[in-house]
Write an enzyme that holds these catalytic residues in place. Structure first.
Site, PDB file in Angstrom:
ATOM      1  N   LYS A 175       0.864  -1.180   0.000  1.00  0.00           N
ATOM      2  CA  LYS A 175       0.000   0.000   0.000  1.00  0.00           C
ATOM      3  C   LYS A 175       0.899   1.228   0.000  1.00  0.00           C
ATOM      4  O   LYS A 175       1.634   1.471   0.946  1.00  0.00           O
ATOM      5  CB  LYS A 175      -0.921   0.006   1.215  1.00  0.00           C
ATOM      6  CG  LYS A 175      -1.880   1.200   1.229  1.00  0.00           C
ATOM      7  CD  LYS A 175      -2.798   1.138   2.443  1.00  0.00           C
ATOM      8  CE  LYS A 175      -3.763   2.310   2.472  1.00  0.00           C
ATOM      9  NZ  LYS A 175      -4.664   2.267   3.647  1.00  0.00           N
TER      10      LYS A 175
ATOM     11  N   GLU B 192       7.569  -7.133   1.667  1.00  0.00           N
ATOM     12  CA  GLU B 192       6.268  -7.114   2.333  1.00  0.00           C
ATOM     13  C   GLU B 192       5.466  -8.377   2.008  1.00  0.00           C
ATOM     14  O   GLU B 192       4.802  -8.951   2.880  1.00  0.00           O
ATOM     15  CB  GLU B 192       5.478  -5.868   1.920  1.00  0.00           C
ATOM     16  CG  GLU B 192       6.061  -4.550   2.414  1.00  0.00           C
ATOM     17  CD  GLU B 192       5.767  -4.303   3.892  1.00  0.00           C
ATOM     18  OE1 GLU B 192       5.182  -5.183   4.558  1.00  0.00           O
ATOM     19  OE2 GLU B 192       6.121  -3.219   4.380  1.00  0.00           O
TER      20      GLU B 192
ATOM     21  N   LYS C  96      -2.107  -1.581  -3.736  1.00  0.00           N
ATOM     22  CA  LYS C  96      -2.955  -0.381  -3.731  1.00  0.00           C
ATOM     23  C   LYS C  96      -2.061   0.853  -3.838  1.00  0.00           C
ATOM     24  O   LYS C  96      -1.122   0.980  -3.045  1.00  0.00           O
ATOM     25  CB  LYS C  96      -3.775  -0.338  -2.435  1.00  0.00           C
ATOM     26  CG  LYS C  96      -4.712   0.862  -2.336  1.00  0.00           C
ATOM     27  CD  LYS C  96      -5.468   0.865  -1.003  1.00  0.00           C
ATOM     28  CE  LYS C  96      -6.404   2.079  -0.927  1.00  0.00           C
ATOM     29  NZ  LYS C  96      -7.111   2.144   0.362  1.00  0.00           N
TER      30      LYS C  96
END
Length: 324
Positions: A195, A233, A248
């Site tokens: 994100k 991640e 995102k």
């Protein structure tokens, strides 16, 4: 003499359809919805034409209209009154709060739909951040306790998948532990794995009134300049028990979607965010482009890059397009 002529495979619609490499269907989509307090409320989000905020009663009507179109998965987000917000986001794990009530009502009326819920402090925080703020610093480990309580409350209300969108380190492992210890082994985790600290979130924050009251989110959301970090991640989220990995935003990060697809066997989701939606809508309203064609091309590019699941405000419009 030319022996290879790629145009031979483009010469008719039937042939083009036969060799089409990427297809979009309603099963690819999760439709985000905005929830507000009150009765008989349906308020359009000014920066997102066609998208509204619903009180729970009108929300059920919206879900019903979507189900009739064939949409089966939803991602509700709550807009919490300012007076219920505090620095520790206590309202986020209130079982009688707006969000758990809405989840229960949707599942009671539409037991077969899938609900993916948002796990982050910002809608409930008086600071507007995804974590606990102390002396200007976002506290990681202290925030995990709140996220665990929030995820459990949502699971108890009927959430099928919880979506930690906070970007705190270790949150997937903590949420998985809390859910499992309380018997919610079947509740999935769709982690917001990559994100980014993006400029494309503005309309969403308008819809929920959840913008940070101070500073920005750059100490926990990812730097748009980084791609290898997304692999780190993804590795961590997978090891911690994530069932899905999400990127995102989507359109500015198609390379990241492709990277995760190429390096993971988990389903990959992509969030076609509010700013991406608003740009297409604004340009279409000006007559600068064909909104429907731009929608289809944008969504197709996300699927082509490797996304198995697309969260998009275009989901209902796409469903209506398929019905034509």
């Amino acid at each position: 003499m030319m022996t290879r002529r790629p145009r031979r495979n483009r010469q008719s619609e039937v042939i083009r359809n036969m060799v089409e490499e990427t297809t979009l269907g309603l099963n690819d989509f999760i439709f985000p919805l905005f929830i507000i307090e009150g009765q008989n409320q349906k308020i359009e989000v000014a920066s997102m034409p066609g998208i509204s905020r619903f009180s729970v009663d009108t929300l059920l009507e919206e879900v019903n209209s979507c189900v009739e179109l064939g949409i089966k998965a939803f991602a509700p987000f709550p807009s919490i009154p300012e007076q219920l917000k505090d620095t520790n986001a206590n309202e986020s794990f209130n079982p009688d709060g707006l969000f758990p009530r809405a989840i229960r009502e949707i599942k009671k009326n539409f037991p077969d739909v899938v609900l993916m819920t948002d796990v982050a402090m910002d809608p409930y925080s008086s600071d507007g951040h995804d974590g606990i703020v102390r002396n200007g610093e976002i506290l990681n480990d202290e925030t995990l306790e709140v996220l665990g309580k929030m995820a459990l409350t949502q699971a108890q209300a009927g959430a099928d998948i919880v979506g930690p969108s906070d970007m705190m380190d270790g949150r997937v492992a903590h949420i998985r532990k809390v859910l499992d210890e309380n018997g919610y082994h079947k509740v999935g985790i769709m982690s917001y794995t990559a994100k980014y600290a993006s400029a494309f979130y503005g309309p969403f924050r308008d819809a929920l009134d959840s913008a940070p009251k101070m500073g920005d989110k750059k100490t926990y959301q990812m730097n748009p300049a980084n791609s290898r970090e997304a692999l780190l991640e993804a590795e961590l989220d997978t090891a911690e028990g994530a069932d899905y990995l999400m990127v995102k935003p989507a359109l500015a990060y198609l390379d990241i979607i492709k990277m995760l697809r190429d390096n993971s066997n988990l389903p990959i989701a992509a969030y076609n965010v509010s700013g991406e939606y608003a740009m297409v809508k604004a340009a279409a309203e000006k007559g600068w482009l064909d909104g429907e064609k731009a929608m289809l091309e944008s969504l197709l590019s996300i699927k082509r890059s490797g996304a198995d699941i697309i969260l998009s405000y275009f989901a209902k419009e796409f469903a209506q397009y398929l019905k034509k």
